[in-house]
Motif scaffolding. Structure first.
Motif, PDB file in Angstrom:
ATOM      1  N   THR A  92       1.383  -1.341   0.096  1.00  0.00           N
ATOM      2  CA  THR A  92      -0.035  -0.042  -0.200  1.00  0.00           C
ATOM      3  C   THR A  92       0.687   1.359  -0.026  1.00  0.00           C
ATOM      4  N   TYR A  93       2.296   1.606  -0.346  1.00  0.00           N
ATOM      5  CA  TYR A  93       3.000   2.213  -0.110  1.00  0.00           C
ATOM      6  C   TYR A  93       2.868   3.187  -1.269  1.00  0.00           C
ATOM      7  N   ASP A  94       2.790   4.266  -1.024  1.00  0.00           N
ATOM      8  CA  ASP A  94       2.214   5.816  -2.419  1.00  0.00           C
ATOM      9  C   ASP A  94       3.870   5.732  -3.093  1.00  0.00           C
ATOM     10  N   TYR A  95       4.509   4.320  -4.430  1.00  0.00           N
ATOM     11  CA  TYR A  95       5.506   4.846  -4.468  1.00  0.00           C
ATOM     12  C   TYR A  95       5.054   6.629  -5.314  1.00  0.00           C
ATOM     13  N   SER A  96       3.706   6.428  -6.342  1.00  0.00           N
ATOM     14  CA  SER A  96       4.001   7.910  -7.233  1.00  0.00           C
ATOM     15  C   SER A  96       4.349   9.230  -5.581  1.00  0.00           C
ATOM     16  N   SER A  97       4.341   9.165  -5.390  1.00  0.00           N
ATOM     17  CA  SER A  97       4.507  10.326  -4.360  1.00  0.00           C
ATOM     18  C   SER A  97       5.108  10.451  -4.353  1.00  0.00           C
ATOM     19  N   LYS A 101      12.440   9.511  -8.794  1.00  0.00           N
ATOM     20  CA  LYS A 101      11.561   8.433  -8.690  1.00  0.00           C
ATOM     21  C   LYS A 101      13.016   7.371  -9.465  1.00  0.00           C
ATOM     22  N   LYS A 122       3.370  -2.920  -8.872  1.00  0.00           N
ATOM     23  CA  LYS A 122       3.025  -1.201  -8.660  1.00  0.00           C
ATOM     24  C   LYS A 122       4.351  -0.331  -8.588  1.00  0.00           C
ATOM     25  N   ALA A 126       4.395   2.928 -10.636  1.00  0.00           N
ATOM     26  CA  ALA A 126       4.448   4.471 -10.685  1.00  0.00           C
ATOM     27  C   ALA A 126       5.775   4.812 -11.061  1.00  0.00           C
TER      28      ALA A 126
END
Length: 216
Positions: A92-97, A101, A122, A126
């Protein structure tokens, strides 16, 4: 914990790497010092096959994600920089944030392998990119089930433009039984002559640390 307090950060050549298959040597050989990791499945700061402790001794830093909060104190009380540790569910970690990157080394090591594959999707979706990645598929433990996960991982990573340079990287236990458990990938920009893993491991023994826990 004697010898591993924050004030006693060891020199690399006073340190024995605890990686299962010299993933830290792999990253150092490809990329050198002062780079950046994404460690998914961080575990203990320098035991249990940790892959980033030696990298930190060579100036690396990054993000280390671990779902089990019991390791938080071990990181805090060691010489490791515990600010990199994120106690979080890697699914559930928000890699897109993440603002930056790109990572020089990504470790994907969760249990069971279908979870690792979900996280792989994911991470790639992301927009994260990498120079090198290790993907743990644990083929040895359930070949009939995990072969599909291994192959699906190969397909998606290849579709994103990366190439596999070591397949079924081995680890061994205390009885010297050998298990095929990981595939290693690099960016197409990385110039690397592929050998078999054991030949590579023997050629690099002792190059970056005082010693290594095991060699197949």
């Amino acid at each position: 914990m004697k010898g591993y307090k924050l004030s006693n950060k060891p020199d690399p050549f006073q340190y024995i790497s605890d990686t299962h298959a010299w993933q830290d040597y792999f990253a150092l050989e490809l990329l050198g010092k002062n780079k950046r990791w994404l460690e998914i499945g961080a575990n203990h700061p320098f035991k249990n096959g940790n892959n980033t402790a030696l990298l930190e001794l060579y100036g690396w830093s990054g993000i280390s994600i671990e779902i089990d909060g019991k390791y938080k104190d071990a990181w805090k009380n060691s010489w490791r920089d515990d600010s990199v540790l994120k106690i979080a569910d890697a699914i559930t970690y928000d890699y897109s944030s993440l603002k930056d990157k790109h990572f020089n080394f990504i470790q994907l090591d969760c249990e069971p392998p279908n979870v690792t594959y979900t996280i792989l999707e994911k991470v790639l979706n992301a927009g994260l990119t990498f120079d090198s990645m290790t993907f743990e598929h644990d083929l040895y433990s359930n070949p009939l089930v995990y072969m599909k996960i291994k192959n699906d991982a190969y397909d998606i990573i290849s579709d994103y433009g990366y190439r596999r340079i070591y397949e079924d990287v081995p680890r061994s236990d205390m009885l010297r039984q050998v298990y095929s458990y990981e595939d290693w990938y690099v960016s197409q920009d990385i110039k690397y002559e592929i050998n078999d893993w054991s030949t590579w491991a023997k050629s690099i023994k002792g190059k970056y640390a005082k010693g290594e826990r095991r060699i197949v």
